[in-house]
Design a protein around this motif. Structure first.
Motif, PDB file in Angstrom:
ATOM      1  N   ILE A   1       0.470  -5.930   4.490  1.00 34.81           N
ATOM      2  CA  ILE A   1       0.566  -6.588   3.184  1.00 34.81           C
ATOM      3  C   ILE A   1      -0.097  -5.730   2.118  1.00 34.81           C
ATOM      4  O   ILE A   1       0.432  -5.586   1.010  1.00 34.81           O
ATOM      5  N   ASN A   2      -1.247  -5.149   2.423  1.00 33.19           N
ATOM      6  CA  ASN A   2      -1.917  -4.286   1.456  1.00 33.19           C
ATOM      7  C   ASN A   2      -1.097  -3.047   1.164  1.00 33.19           C
ATOM      8  O   ASN A   2      -1.070  -2.556   0.039  1.00 33.19           O
ATOM      9  N   LYS A   3      -0.407  -2.520   2.162  1.00 33.27           N
ATOM     10  CA  LYS A   3       0.425  -1.340   1.955  1.00 33.27           C
ATOM     11  C   LYS A   3       1.608  -1.665   1.049  1.00 33.27           C
ATOM     12  O   LYS A   3       1.987  -0.871   0.190  1.00 33.27           O
ATOM     13  N   LEU A   4       2.189  -2.855   1.212  1.00 32.22           N
ATOM     14  CA  LEU A   4       3.310  -3.257   0.358  1.00 32.22           C
ATOM     15  C   LEU A   4       2.859  -3.550  -1.063  1.00 32.22           C
ATOM     16  O   LEU A   4       3.635  -3.408  -2.001  1.00 32.22           O
ATOM     17  N   GLY A   5       1.619  -3.938  -1.248  1.00 32.16           N
ATOM     18  CA  GLY A   5       1.122  -4.318  -2.561  1.00 32.16           C
ATOM     19  C   GLY A   5       0.713  -3.160  -3.448  1.00 32.16           C
ATOM     20  O   GLY A   5       0.389  -3.360  -4.607  1.00 32.16           O
ATOM     21  N   ARG A   6       0.736  -1.954  -2.938  1.00 26.15           N
ATOM     22  CA  ARG A   6       0.354  -0.799  -3.760  1.00 26.15           C
ATOM     23  C   ARG A   6       1.395  -0.541  -4.837  1.00 26.15           C
ATOM     24  O   ARG A   6       2.587  -0.740  -4.633  1.00 26.15           O
ATOM     25  N   THR A   7       0.943  -0.081  -5.987  1.00 24.49           N
ATOM     26  CA  THR A   7       1.868   0.261  -7.062  1.00 24.49           C
ATOM     27  C   THR A   7       2.364   1.686  -6.882  1.00 24.49           C
ATOM     28  O   THR A   7       1.833   2.463  -6.089  1.00 24.49           O
TER      29      THR A   7
ATOM     30  N   ARG B   1       0.659   5.194  -5.162  1.00 23.64           N
ATOM     31  CA  ARG B   1       1.332   5.963  -4.115  1.00 23.64           C
ATOM     32  C   ARG B   1       1.438   7.439  -4.495  1.00 23.64           C
ATOM     33  O   ARG B   1       1.273   8.317  -3.683  1.00 23.64           O
TER      34      ARG B   1
END
Length: 61
Positions: free
Chosen positions: A35-41, A45
């Motif tokens: 979930i934290n990986k998907l939430g990055r802008t 990245r």
């Protein structure tokens, strides 16, 4: 002998609970990491400090 079997059952059930707890903690850890990986802008990245608007302004000059 019956007392030994009863004590073994309670021990086995207690051990089973601990194994299930450890498995659930690992699953929750993996879910939170995803979930934290998907939430990055996109900016995080790429690692740039500029926004897309600033990049377009610099290219137009």
């Amino acid at each position: 002998m019956k007392k030994f079997i009863e004590e073994f059952k309670t021990f086995a059930l207690r051990g089973n609970v601990m194994v299930n707890f450890i498995i659930m903690v690992f699953i929750l850890f993996c879910l939170m990491k995803g979930i934290n990986k998907l939430g990055r802008t996109d900016k995080e990245r790429r690692g740039t400090g500029r926004t897309d608007h600033e990049n377009l302004y610099l290219l137009s000059e």
